[in-house]
Write an enzyme that holds these catalytic residues in place. Structure first.
Site, PDB file in Angstrom:
ATOM      1  N   LYS A  78       0.846  -1.202   0.000  1.00  0.00           N
ATOM      2  CA  LYS A  78       0.000   0.000   0.000  1.00  0.00           C
ATOM      3  C   LYS A  78       0.879   1.249   0.000  1.00  0.00           C
ATOM      4  CE  LYS A  78      -4.040   1.800   2.565  1.00  0.00           C
ATOM      5  NZ  LYS A  78      -4.929   1.579   3.724  1.00  0.00           N
ATOM      6  N   SER A 153      -9.804   1.520   2.567  1.00  0.00           N
ATOM      7  CA  SER A 153      -8.894   2.310   1.764  1.00  0.00           C
ATOM      8  C   SER A 153      -7.839   1.482   1.026  1.00  0.00           C
ATOM      9  CB  SER A 153      -8.206   3.349   2.648  1.00  0.00           C
ATOM     10  OG  SER A 153      -7.399   2.712   3.613  1.00  0.00           O
ATOM     11  N   SER A 177     -10.111  -0.869   6.760  1.00  0.00           N
ATOM     12  CA  SER A 177      -9.473  -0.631   5.461  1.00  0.00           C
ATOM     13  C   SER A 177      -8.721  -1.817   4.863  1.00  0.00           C
ATOM     14  CB  SER A 177      -8.527   0.569   5.544  1.00  0.00           C
ATOM     15  OG  SER A 177      -9.259   1.765   5.502  1.00  0.00           O
TER      16      SER A 177
END
Lengths: 470, 112
Positions: A78, A153, A177
């Site tokens: 990420k 996310s 997330s």
């Protein structure tokens, strides 16, 4: 080699160790898939240029007989987790060209095993959102239906695994997330115990809530990554060691807080899916118990008070002076305001301002003070519940992946987190398991299992049986 | 109680964020609807009726060894200030990220 699309980390390990598959060949398979699909799906913000070189290094380690569980395994990371010398932007304009000056502990532990990072994945800006629609660099489309979001996310991380663009991925989970995008893409997502994985090198959003976790195709794969990245770290004073104790109990009791399914805005499919999963768990021999978590209906409100409060503090560091975007102004104050005004997207600005309001003198007691009391109470209720049952079952989300652009207001987006935030508030581990499909749109659904602190093993044990692994 | 446009401007000012004029009104509406939702917290009545002086920063201590933390206790997280990084190890990388620099120093506008 089309059979590579069915690979898991476990299977790849066997093939790499038996020399049926080379690390370079494996890396090339994923690079080609990324090349084919990334333009349409917008999963990776950047594919690293040293992938093949690192794969060659990994092959040498394998050839020398020194392979660890993740040596030569291609992973995605990420965009809010740092690797020294590589860009990490948190999908924000304010950090668009920022290059990390140190490496996150979780990433370092993977690099130490010669795992291969393919590239950095798209996300909601600073991990604020549940769909990657808040990315400054465009939405990530769901590989299973490109008209829908991949969740967030950590949407890019989930999509990379679902789209065979990586074998596993790191995400971060502040209120769901990791679990929500995993559920939207039909993958497994683990939010570990707070503190079990070091936050050093993870860009801070809500420091009392944040944790790094894996997104994978199987529970066994999530377990492999978790066991590699966990552990106390001198660079994170909140980090703890988790003992890998053997499970003593054989017949776990699973609690279902049926009362939370009565809330508004929960799809009929989602409720039906819980009945189906209860049936399956009973068939596997688990005892199911109806439990009560009296104040869990306040968990989402607690979260949307505590989180923006922490966001407004954490994001104060982006000032246009030390690093990142700097916009010229007449004086220092103007540089701050212009850099932050232009650098942050609308959701980041909204949460900073909301947090500033919540923490301001006149409102502190009625929001933050109350939220901290409720947080404590909810934690106590979970503690009581875990005295009676070993795991708690809920849906991961109230509905499956939505159409891109479908949710118009911030609050509509926030309601997607209703089942996931409690684990962050309490700090306990939780896993999302892919189970069932929505009958209205054929998108995957997920169920969530939570266990008491440091008892990830319970989640792995039940999860593997539930998904028929091994 | 609705949030006014003036309050939004004041908050943005405190947060050091320039907000486009046209966004002020929509932000006020959005803040209203979010606050309207989270205000259910104000109906929460704690048994103790008071927040501990030091609310737990880390609510992870459900297990026995951390139970003090969970009760709102405070843990010493300070470490000895020793074993610094080798001098110069990060200097170039940090300098590289400065938006404005001069002769190896970070350049800022005058403050006074």
């Amino acid at each position: 080699m089309s059979e590579l699309s069915n690979l898991t980390i476990q299977k790849a390990r066997t093939l790499l160790d038996s020399k049926e598959l080379g690390a370079v060949e494996l890396a090339k398979f994923y690079l080609e898939n990324i090349n084919d699909k990334n333009k349409e799906l917008n999963v990776f913000l950047e594919v690293y240029d040293d992938v093949l070189k690192n794969a060659e290094e990994a092959q040498k380690v394998i050839d020398a007989g020194g392979a660890g569980e993740l040596t030569g395994i291609p992973l995605a990371i990420k965009d809010n987790i740092l690797i020294r010398g590589k860009k990490a932007s948190s999908a924000s304009k304010i950090l668009e060209n920022y290059r990390a000056i140190y490496t996150a502990t979780a990433a370092q532990k993977l690099l130490d095993q010669n795992a291969i990072f393919l590239g950095r994945t798209n996300m909601d800006e600073f991990a604020m959102g549940g769909s990657t629609e808040n990315s400054a660099f465009g939405v990530t489309k769901n590989p299973l239906d490109p008209t829908r979001v991949s969740g967030g996310s950590s949407g890019g991380s989930a999509a990379s695994v679902a789209g065979n663009m990586a074998l596993g991925a790191l995400g971060s989970d502040t209120g769901g997330s990791v679990r929500e995008p995993a559920s939207f893409c039909g993958m497994v997502g683990l939010k570990p115990t707070y503190g079990s994985v070091s936050r050093y090198g993870l860009m801070a959003m809500g420091s009392s809530l944040d944790v790094i976790g894996p997104i994978t195709k199987t529970v066994s794969d999530a377990e492999i990554i978790f066991n590699t990245i966990k552990g106390k770290d001198k660079m994170d004073s909140t980090s703890i060691d988790i003992e890998n104790s053997k499970l003593k109990i054989e017949n776990f009791k699973i609690g279902v807080p049926y009362h939370i399914l009565d809330g508004d805005g929960i799809d009929a499919d989602t409720k039906k899916n819980i009945e189906e999963s209860v049936k399956k768990l009973k068939n596997l021999g688990y005892e199911i118990q109806d439990i009560s978590l009296p104040n869990i209906d306040k968990a989402l409100a607690v979260y949307y008070i505590v989180m923006p409060a922490e966001v407004s503090s954490n994001l104060a560091r982006f000032d246009g002076i030390k690093y990142g975007l700097s916009v010229e102004g007449e004086n220092l104050l103007e540089v701050y305001k212009k850099s932050r005004g232009e650098g942050f997207g609308s959701e980041a600005r909204r949460r900073i301002i909301l947090g500033t309001y919540i923490l301001s003198a006149g409102y502190y007691d009625s929001y933050y003070g109350k939220a901290m009391q409720a947080r404590k109470k909810i934690s106590e209720e979970f503690k009581d519940a875990f005295g009676k049952v070993d795991a708690i079952l809920t849906p991961t989300t109230p509905f499956p992946a939505w159409k891109i652009g479908e949710k118009k207001t911030p609050l509509e987006n926030y309601l997607a987190d209703v089942f996931t935030v409690a684990a962050n508030i309490v700090g306990c581990p939780a896993i999302s398991l892919p189970f069932g499909l929505s009958r209205t749109n054929n998108m995957p659904l997920g169920v969530q299992l939570m266990s008491s602190h440091s008892n990830e093993n319970i989640l792995f044990e039940i999860g593997k049986k539930f998904l028929n692994e091994n | 109680m609705a949030i006014t446009k003036e309050e939004i401007i004041k908050l943005a000012d405190l947060a050091r964020i320039e907000i486009p004029e046209k966004e002020v009104e929509s932000l006020a509406h959005e803040m209203d609807s979010i606050l309207d939702y989270v205000k259910i917290i104000q109906n929460f009545h704690s048994d103790e009726n008071e927040v501990s002086e030091n609310p737990p920063l880390v609510v992870r201590g459900l297990e026995s060894e951390n139970v003090e933390l969970f009760k709102g206790g405070v843990m010493n997280v300070f470490r000895e200030d020793q074993n610094p990084n080798e001098s110069g190890n990060y200097t170039d990388d940090v300098l590289r990220e400065f938006p404005n620099k001069e002769n190896g120093y970070l350049k800022v506008k005058k403050i006074l």
